[in-house]
Design a protein around this motif. Structure first.
Motif, PDB file in Angstrom:
ATOM      1  N   TYR A 149       0.863  -1.176   0.000  1.00 54.87           N
ATOM      2  CA  TYR A 149       0.000   0.000   0.000  1.00 54.87           C
ATOM      3  C   TYR A 149       0.901   1.228   0.000  1.00 54.87           C
ATOM      4  N   SER A 150       0.323   2.403  -0.111  1.00 56.86           N
ATOM      5  CA  SER A 150       1.112   3.645  -0.072  1.00 56.86           C
ATOM      6  C   SER A 150       1.485   3.942   1.379  1.00 56.86           C
ATOM      7  N   LEU A 151       2.778   3.887   1.690  1.00 56.36           N
ATOM      8  CA  LEU A 151       3.213   4.097   3.063  1.00 56.36           C
ATOM      9  C   LEU A 151       3.341   5.581   3.391  1.00 56.36           C
ATOM     10  N   HIS A 152       4.292   6.273   2.743  1.00 55.75           N
ATOM     11  CA  HIS A 152       4.490   7.702   2.982  1.00 55.75           C
ATOM     12  C   HIS A 152       3.919   8.535   1.831  1.00 55.75           C
ATOM     13  N   VAL A 153       4.427   8.268   0.629  1.00 52.98           N
ATOM     14  CA  VAL A 153       4.016   8.999  -0.565  1.00 52.98           C
ATOM     15  C   VAL A 153       3.012   8.159  -1.339  1.00 52.98           C
ATOM     16  N   LYS A 154       1.977   8.811  -1.847  1.00 54.77           N
ATOM     17  CA  LYS A 154       0.954   8.100  -2.603  1.00 54.77           C
ATOM     18  C   LYS A 154       1.577   7.388  -3.797  1.00 54.77           C
ATOM     19  N   GLY A 155       1.356   6.090  -3.882  1.00 53.58           N
ATOM     20  CA  GLY A 155       1.891   5.304  -4.978  1.00 53.58           C
ATOM     21  C   GLY A 155       3.232   4.657  -4.675  1.00 53.58           C
ATOM     22  N   THR A 156       3.798   4.928  -3.497  1.00 53.33           N
ATOM     23  CA  THR A 156       5.089   4.353  -3.110  1.00 53.33           C
ATOM     24  C   THR A 156       4.873   3.290  -2.046  1.00 53.33           C
ATOM     25  N   PRO A 157       5.219   2.026  -2.319  1.00 51.61           N
ATOM     26  CA  PRO A 157       4.954   0.943  -1.363  1.00 51.61           C
ATOM     27  C   PRO A 157       5.911   0.966  -0.177  1.00 51.61           C
ATOM     28  N   PRO A 158       5.607   0.195   0.856  1.00 54.20           N
ATOM     29  CA  PRO A 158       6.501   0.100   2.009  1.00 54.20           C
ATOM     30  C   PRO A 158       7.797  -0.619   1.642  1.00 54.20           C
ATOM     31  N   PRO A 159       8.805  -0.595   2.528  1.00 53.56           N
ATOM     32  CA  PRO A 159      10.124  -1.143   2.177  1.00 53.56           C
ATOM     33  C   PRO A 159      10.235  -2.655   2.338  1.00 53.56           C
ATOM     34  N   TYR A 160       9.246  -3.377   1.885  1.00 56.93           N
ATOM     35  CA  TYR A 160       9.319  -4.837   1.949  1.00 56.93           C
ATOM     36  C   TYR A 160       8.562  -5.458   0.788  1.00 56.93           C
ATOM     37  N   HIS A 161       8.793  -6.735   0.569  1.00 60.57           N
ATOM     38  CA  HIS A 161       8.086  -7.481  -0.469  1.00 60.57           C
ATOM     39  C   HIS A 161       7.812  -8.887   0.059  1.00 60.57           C
ATOM     40  N   ALA A 162       6.918  -9.587  -0.597  1.00 62.21           N
ATOM     41  CA  ALA A 162       6.533 -10.932  -0.159  1.00 62.21           C
ATOM     42  C   ALA A 162       7.313 -11.989  -0.930  1.00 62.21           C
ATOM     43  N   GLU A 163       7.657 -13.045  -0.230  1.00 64.44           N
ATOM     44  CA  GLU A 163       8.317 -14.198  -0.841  1.00 64.44           C
ATOM     45  C   GLU A 163       7.742 -15.479  -0.252  1.00 64.44           C
ATOM     46  N   LYS A 164       7.786 -16.542  -1.064  1.00 65.52           N
ATOM     47  CA  LYS A 164       7.434 -17.873  -0.574  1.00 65.52           C
ATOM     48  C   LYS A 164       8.729 -18.539  -0.127  1.00 65.52           C
ATOM     49  N   ILE A 165       8.821 -18.866   1.151  1.00 65.57           N
ATOM     50  CA  ILE A 165      10.011 -19.515   1.690  1.00 65.57           C
ATOM     51  C   ILE A 165      10.014 -20.969   1.242  1.00 65.57           C
ATOM     52  N   PRO A 166      11.108 -21.463   0.637  1.00 59.23           N
ATOM     53  CA  PRO A 166      11.154 -22.856   0.173  1.00 59.23           C
ATOM     54  C   PRO A 166      10.816 -23.828   1.310  1.00 59.23           C
ATOM     55  N   ASP A 167       9.852 -24.715   1.049  1.00 59.85           N
ATOM     56  CA  ASP A 167       9.403 -25.697   2.041  1.00 59.85           C
ATOM     57  C   ASP A 167       8.953 -25.022   3.343  1.00 59.85           C
ATOM     58  N   GLY A 168       8.477 -23.820   3.223  1.00 59.79           N
ATOM     59  CA  GLY A 168       8.051 -23.091   4.411  1.00 59.79           C
ATOM     60  C   GLY A 168       6.913 -22.149   4.099  1.00 59.79           C
ATOM     61  N   PRO A 169       6.603 -21.251   5.005  1.00 60.51           N
ATOM     62  CA  PRO A 169       5.478 -20.333   4.821  1.00 60.51           C
ATOM     63  C   PRO A 169       5.842 -19.161   3.918  1.00 60.51           C
ATOM     64  N   ARG A 170       4.881 -18.321   3.690  1.00 62.36           N
ATOM     65  CA  ARG A 170       5.107 -17.046   3.018  1.00 62.36           C
ATOM     66  C   ARG A 170       5.622 -16.046   4.049  1.00 62.36           C
ATOM     67  N   GLY A 171       6.359 -15.036   3.589  1.00 61.45           N
ATOM     68  CA  GLY A 171       6.881 -14.063   4.526  1.00 61.45           C
ATOM     69  C   GLY A 171       7.196 -12.739   3.864  1.00 61.45           C
ATOM     70  N   LEU A 172       7.594 -11.766   4.673  1.00 57.31           N
ATOM     71  CA  LEU A 172       7.970 -10.437   4.185  1.00 57.31           C
ATOM     72  C   LEU A 172       9.471 -10.247   4.346  1.00 57.31           C
ATOM     73  N   PHE A 173      10.071  -9.623   3.332  1.00 58.01           N
ATOM     74  CA  PHE A 173      11.508  -9.414   3.331  1.00 58.01           C
ATOM     75  C   PHE A 173      11.817  -7.967   2.948  1.00 58.01           C
ATOM     76  N   ALA A 174      12.887  -7.447   3.535  1.00 55.14           N
ATOM     77  CA  ALA A 174      13.260  -6.046   3.295  1.00 55.14           C
ATOM     78  C   ALA A 174      13.658  -5.853   1.841  1.00 55.14           C
ATOM     79  N   SER A 175      13.053  -4.857   1.191  1.00 57.50           N
ATOM     80  CA  SER A 175      13.395  -4.547  -0.207  1.00 57.50           C
ATOM     81  C   SER A 175      14.629  -3.658  -0.302  1.00 57.50           C
ATOM     82  N   ARG A 176      15.042  -3.099   0.814  1.00 56.27           N
ATOM     83  CA  ARG A 176      16.233  -2.248   0.894  1.00 56.27           C
ATOM     84  C   ARG A 176      16.696  -2.236   2.339  1.00 56.27           C
ATOM     85  N   ASP A 177      17.833  -1.628   2.603  1.00 54.28           N
ATOM     86  CA  ASP A 177      18.284  -1.475   3.986  1.00 54.28           C
ATOM     87  C   ASP A 177      17.292  -0.600   4.751  1.00 54.28           C
ATOM     88  N   ILE A 178      16.928  -1.033   5.935  1.00 53.87           N
ATOM     89  CA  ILE A 178      15.990  -0.296   6.781  1.00 53.87           C
ATOM     90  C   ILE A 178      16.725   0.100   8.065  1.00 53.87           C
TER      91      ILE A 178
END
Length: 296
Positions: A149-178
């Motif tokens: 979703y738009s975190l700070h600026v409209k149209g700019t997503p938060p600093p993470y993305h979703a990944e499927k962990i191999p043989d594990g659950p889905r999770g969120l991972f940092a898209s850049r250094d936080i």
């Protein structure tokens, strides 16, 4: 109204709007006739132009209003047509949280059921929420739910993305250094609430994919909006719902300000690609009984 010099010397038999122009000095010999519009004629033309402009403006406004109304009606109609009427069992209002998990069933889902959601999947959940929970709710963020979703600026997503962990659950991972202390997640931009337990039940029965209902049983929590305030049943229809819980205090790198705050901050520096982990039990302890859903 005062008349101009030209109007005073105009010949009575001249056509309206035609006057005789006199030369300078004492020469009163009439010069050639010129087509000169009188001020009253000019004023009339101006008034006509203004009236036409106003009429055009009103017509365009009416067309816009009618068009928007038709668009909203057609959207609502399409929504009704695209979602089947939920098949509610006779005792649907007494269904408990665990009964949903047993009946759907959620304990024996294949690994393929834990793939990342598409935009269409999230949209299906949103449409179901609008139709069976809150018809006035609008999901109008420029950022697609698969990016957050738009975190700070409209149209700019938060600093993470979703990944499927191999043989594990889905999770969120940092898209850049936080950086430590940085706002990572704002629940006011993504979370939705249910007014009561029956609204949640209607939503669950309205989902025509049972595996989605199983996800909702894992993605639902109770939270107060203010300190010592009543609890509400919450969920989210964006990837923000995929943040997992850390096993140890060292694992946890994202926490809210308090158990009533929707704002999550980094508790330490987080490297790009690192999984975001929080805790739920000590902050967002889910109390199904408190919202009328009942656990067993």
């Amino acid at each position: 109204m005062l008349r101009t010099n030209q109007q005073r010397h105009a010949r009575p038999n001249q056509d309206e709007g035609i006057a005789i122009e006199f030369g300078r000095g004492n020469n009163h010999s009439p010069s050639k006739k010129k087509n000169v519009k009188s001020p009253s004629s000019k004023n009339t033309s101006t008034r006509k132009a203004a009236a036409i402009a106003v009429a055009v403006g009103i017509a365009l406004t009416l067309l816009l209003v009618v068009g928007l109304s038709h668009f909203r009606q057609s959207t609502t109609t399409n929504l009704k047509q695209s979602l089947p009427k939920p098949d509610l069992p006779k005792d649907w209002q007494s269904w408990t949280f665990q009964r949903f998990q047993r009946e759907f069933p959620c304990a024996h889902r294949p690994s393929s059921a834990f793939e990342l959601y598409t935009v269409e999947d999230f949209q299906m959940m949103r449409d179901t929420y609008i139709q069976y929970v809150d018809r006035s709710y609008k999901f109008d963020d420029l950022v697609p739910p698969t990016e957050g979703y738009s975190l700070h600026v409209k149209g700019t997503p938060p600093p993470y993305h979703a990944e499927k962990i191999p043989d594990g659950p889905r999770g969120l991972f940092a898209s850049r250094d936080i950086h430590k202390g940085e706002l990572v997640h704002n629940g006011t931009k993504s979370d939705v609430s249910f007014p009561d337990a029956n609204a949640w039940r209607r939503f669950m029965f309205g989902l025509h994919k049972r595996e989605m209902g199983c996800d909702v049983t894992e993605w639902a929590w109770t939270q107060g909006q203010v300190k010592n305030g009543p609890l509400k049943l919450m969920t989210s229809f964006t990837i923000s719902i995929l943040i997992n819980e850390g096993m140890t205090d060292e694992d946890i790198n994202v926490l809210p300000e308090s158990n009533v705050s929707p704002l999550f901050y980094a508790t330490r520096d987080i490297k790009k690609g690192e999984e975001l982990l929080t805790t739920y039990e000590t902050l967002y302890y889910t109390n199904h009984d408190a919202v009328g859903l009942m656990w067993g």
